[in-house]
Design a protein around this motif. Structure first.
Motif, PDB file in Angstrom:
ATOM      1  N   THR A 148     -15.359  -0.341 -42.453  1.00 54.77           N
ATOM      2  CA  THR A 148     -14.265   0.484 -43.011  1.00 54.77           C
ATOM      3  C   THR A 148     -14.537   1.973 -42.749  1.00 54.77           C
ATOM      4  O   THR A 148     -15.689   2.379 -42.601  1.00 54.77           O
ATOM      5  N   PRO A 149     -13.469   2.789 -42.686  1.00 52.20           N
ATOM      6  CA  PRO A 149     -13.685   4.219 -42.402  1.00 52.20           C
ATOM      7  C   PRO A 149     -14.402   4.945 -43.542  1.00 52.20           C
ATOM      8  O   PRO A 149     -14.367   4.479 -44.694  1.00 52.20           O
ATOM      9  N   PRO A 150     -15.066   6.062 -43.235  1.00 53.49           N
ATOM     10  CA  PRO A 150     -15.790   6.808 -44.280  1.00 53.49           C
ATOM     11  C   PRO A 150     -14.852   7.349 -45.365  1.00 53.49           C
ATOM     12  O   PRO A 150     -13.666   7.573 -45.107  1.00 53.49           O
ATOM     13  N   VAL A 151     -15.410   7.547 -46.545  1.00 54.81           N
ATOM     14  CA  VAL A 151     -14.627   8.019 -47.699  1.00 54.81           C
ATOM     15  C   VAL A 151     -15.208   9.355 -48.166  1.00 54.81           C
ATOM     16  O   VAL A 151     -16.420   9.553 -48.134  1.00 54.81           O
ATOM     17  N   GLN A 152     -14.329  10.238 -48.626  1.00 52.80           N
ATOM     18  CA  GLN A 152     -14.800  11.528 -49.176  1.00 52.80           C
ATOM     19  C   GLN A 152     -15.246  11.303 -50.617  1.00 52.80           C
ATOM     20  O   GLN A 152     -14.464  10.859 -51.455  1.00 52.80           O
ATOM     21  N   HIS A 153     -16.543  11.584 -50.896  1.00 56.40           N
ATOM     22  CA  HIS A 153     -17.072  11.396 -52.253  1.00 56.40           C
ATOM     23  C   HIS A 153     -17.301  12.711 -52.982  1.00 56.40           C
ATOM     24  O   HIS A 153     -17.204  12.794 -54.177  1.00 56.40           O
ATOM     25  N   LEU A 154     -17.691  13.712 -52.212  1.00 58.29           N
ATOM     26  CA  LEU A 154     -18.229  14.929 -52.837  1.00 58.29           C
ATOM     27  C   LEU A 154     -17.226  16.068 -52.859  1.00 58.29           C
ATOM     28  O   LEU A 154     -16.230  16.055 -52.148  1.00 58.29           O
ATOM     29  N   ASN A 155     -17.593  17.089 -53.657  1.00 59.85           N
ATOM     30  CA  ASN A 155     -16.804  18.325 -53.609  1.00 59.85           C
ATOM     31  C   ASN A 155     -17.161  19.104 -52.345  1.00 59.85           C
ATOM     32  O   ASN A 155     -16.424  19.945 -51.891  1.00 59.85           O
ATOM     33  N   GLY A 202     -17.545  21.074 -46.314  1.00 60.48           N
ATOM     34  CA  GLY A 202     -16.194  20.819 -46.798  1.00 60.48           C
ATOM     35  C   GLY A 202     -15.569  19.533 -46.296  1.00 60.48           C
ATOM     36  O   GLY A 202     -14.442  19.202 -46.666  1.00 60.48           O
ATOM     37  N   VAL A 203     -16.274  18.797 -45.447  1.00 60.12           N
ATOM     38  CA  VAL A 203     -15.745  17.508 -44.972  1.00 60.12           C
ATOM     39  C   VAL A 203     -16.827  16.443 -45.119  1.00 60.12           C
ATOM     40  O   VAL A 203     -18.012  16.748 -45.115  1.00 60.12           O
ATOM     41  N   GLU A 204     -16.395  15.202 -45.247  1.00 63.44           N
ATOM     42  CA  GLU A 204     -17.319  14.076 -45.314  1.00 63.44           C
ATOM     43  C   GLU A 204     -16.828  13.043 -44.310  1.00 63.44           C
ATOM     44  O   GLU A 204     -15.894  12.305 -44.596  1.00 63.44           O
ATOM     45  N   MET A 205     -17.441  13.025 -43.151  1.00 63.46           N
ATOM     46  CA  MET A 205     -16.906  12.204 -42.057  1.00 63.46           C
ATOM     47  C   MET A 205     -17.830  11.077 -41.636  1.00 63.46           C
ATOM     48  O   MET A 205     -17.419  10.173 -40.927  1.00 63.46           O
TER      49      MET A 205
END
Lengths: 336, 103
Positions: free
Chosen positions: A327-334, A250-253
């Motif tokens: 740059t900081p990580p980005v949330q891509h996925l569900n 549930g997280v993309e870090m």
């Protein structure tokens, strides 16, 4: 007739490897393939030792690596495995660059170029699967990306349903330690055989007469390999391989390993589909290259176009790696 | 008589209490005993504490991940620059030689 009989009687000798090769076989650019092969040998040795301590399961994978990390030799071994893999990726890109600069994919070397593309892809899948089987936050996120990207392909949902589940780590481990090494072997043998059959690719505008020997080439490969892999040992000791906590769903870090960062940046812009489309375009472009620039040994305009296009792509990729890196990580996925 | 009545009532209460007794986990499905499930069995206070501990651990892990990702930036930039320089070096060596032949 007598000499043939005597050869059959004596069998194969190490001396048979001491055949003549061109002088440029001793240059760094023409030793890269050998240096990479030494690296693969080191990866096999360290990988087999680590496999003795690894538990290929969702519950046990990360814990077994943590246990390995608690031992200083185990940590050094794992770090060396990781840094060697990074070095191989680095060296393979240099090998590819040298081949493009010298136009070594042209003419009779076209088939060997295709085997080389296969080896390049296998190496990248090796690197990716190695990241996943740690089963930490980075590994889990990489695995989720793979699943969701697979679902976008034809029959992808079916393949993804096979890849999911509690045996996921086991499947990735079998891929990493059995399927990929076998595939590597299948592609490597003809790759090396074709180098022997076609001879070492010529160095443009240089004397291509066979003025040195293959043994001297091997010696040079070792001379170049020693400082390179000594540096890898130093980096392993100074900067041990990271094992993230987790995994948490549930997280993309995290971000993928540096070599996948251009893809990560394109995923930011175009979505998950970029993870499928871009590698396909790159592979098709590489396959078509010997057909587009086919005139062997000529410094044609077509070759200049190929070289400059390659350098522009490399520059853009490096810029993307640096940009995503800072740059900081980005949330891509569900992140289902 | 009074004594008899008291004994009957006591016996009836004791019997009915056995019949009426139901364990709190009676209707639960079997589940594997783990560290967390052992701690969680019992009062609600323990359950709440366990959840809080898990939340704190998660936050601590997230912080660790953020730190690791942040500290990897320098490596990423170094590797990218090293790759660019190495490819540039190879281009300089091999393209220069190729072009020399044209002169």
């Amino acid at each position: 007739m007598n000499s043939e009989k005597s050869n059959q009687k004596n069998g194969w000798k190490l001396k048979d490897l001491d055949y003549p090769v061109p002088k440029h076989a001793l240059e760094f650019g023409y030793c890269l393939g050998g240096i990479i092969l030494v690296g693969f040998g080191l990866l096999v040795i360290t990988g087999v030792i680590m496999a003795l301590f690894y538990t290929p399961s969702v519950a046990g994978a990360r814990i077994s690596i943590m246990n390995l990390n608690e031992n200083s030799v185990g940590l050094l071994l794992r770090s060396f495995h990781r840094w060697t893999a990074e070095a191989i990726i680095f060296l393979i890109i240099l090998h590819l660059s040298r081949i493009i600069f010298t136009g070594s994919y042209q003419g009779k070397r076209k088939l060997n170029w295709f085997f080389g593309i296969g080896l390049l892809l296998i190496t990248f899948v090796f690197f990716f699967s190695g990241t996943v089987i740690k089963w930490d936050q980075e590994g889990y996120e990489a695995y989720q990306h793979m699943l969701e990207a697979t679902e976008l392909m034809p029959l992808g949902a079916y393949i993804a349903s096979f890849l999911k589940g509690t045996a996921a780590v086991m499947r990735m481990f079998v891929t990493h330690s059995l399927i990929l090494p076998l595939l590597l072997f299948v592609f490597l043998i003809p790759h090396l055989a074709l180098v022997k059959l076609n001879g070492l690719s010529p160095l443009p505008n240089a004397d291509s007469s066979n003025s040195t020997t293959f043994f001297k080439h091997l010696k040079k490969v070792l001379i170049f390999s020693i400082p390179i892999y000594a540096l890898v040992v130093f980096l392993s000791a100074k900067f041990p391989a990271v094992l993230y906590p987790g995994p948490y769903s549930g997280v993309e870090m995290t971000k993928p390993p540096w070599i996948f960062l251009p893809l990560y940046a394109l995923e930011d812009k175009f979505g998950l589909i970029a993870l499928i489309i871009v590698p396909i375009i790159v592979v098709i472009a590489l396959i078509l290259l010997p057909y587009f620039d086919s005139k062997a040994g000529e410094n044609s305009t077509t070759h200049k176009v190929v070289v400059w296009s390659f350098l522009i792509i490399v520059s853009i990729s490096v810029a993307l790696i640096i940009f995503v890196g800072i740059t900081p990580p980005v949330q891509h996925l569900n992140m289902k | 008589m009074r004594k008899y009545n008291f004994t009957v009532i006591l016996a009836a209460v004791l019997l009915s209490s056995v019949i009426g007794y139901s364990h709190e986990n009676h209707s639960k499905k079997p589940q594997k005993v783990t560290d967390s499930s052992i701690i969680a069995t019992g009062s609600d206070t323990v359950n709440t504490n366990q959840k809080e501990i898990e939340q704190i651990e998660t936050q601590r892990d997230f912080e660790k991940i953020r730190e690791e990702v942040k500290s990897s930036s320098a490596f990423v930039v170094t590797k990218a620059v090293a790759l660019a320089l190495a490819i540039g070096g190879l281009a300089f060596v091999y393209l220069r030689r190729r072009n020399k032949g044209d002169e």
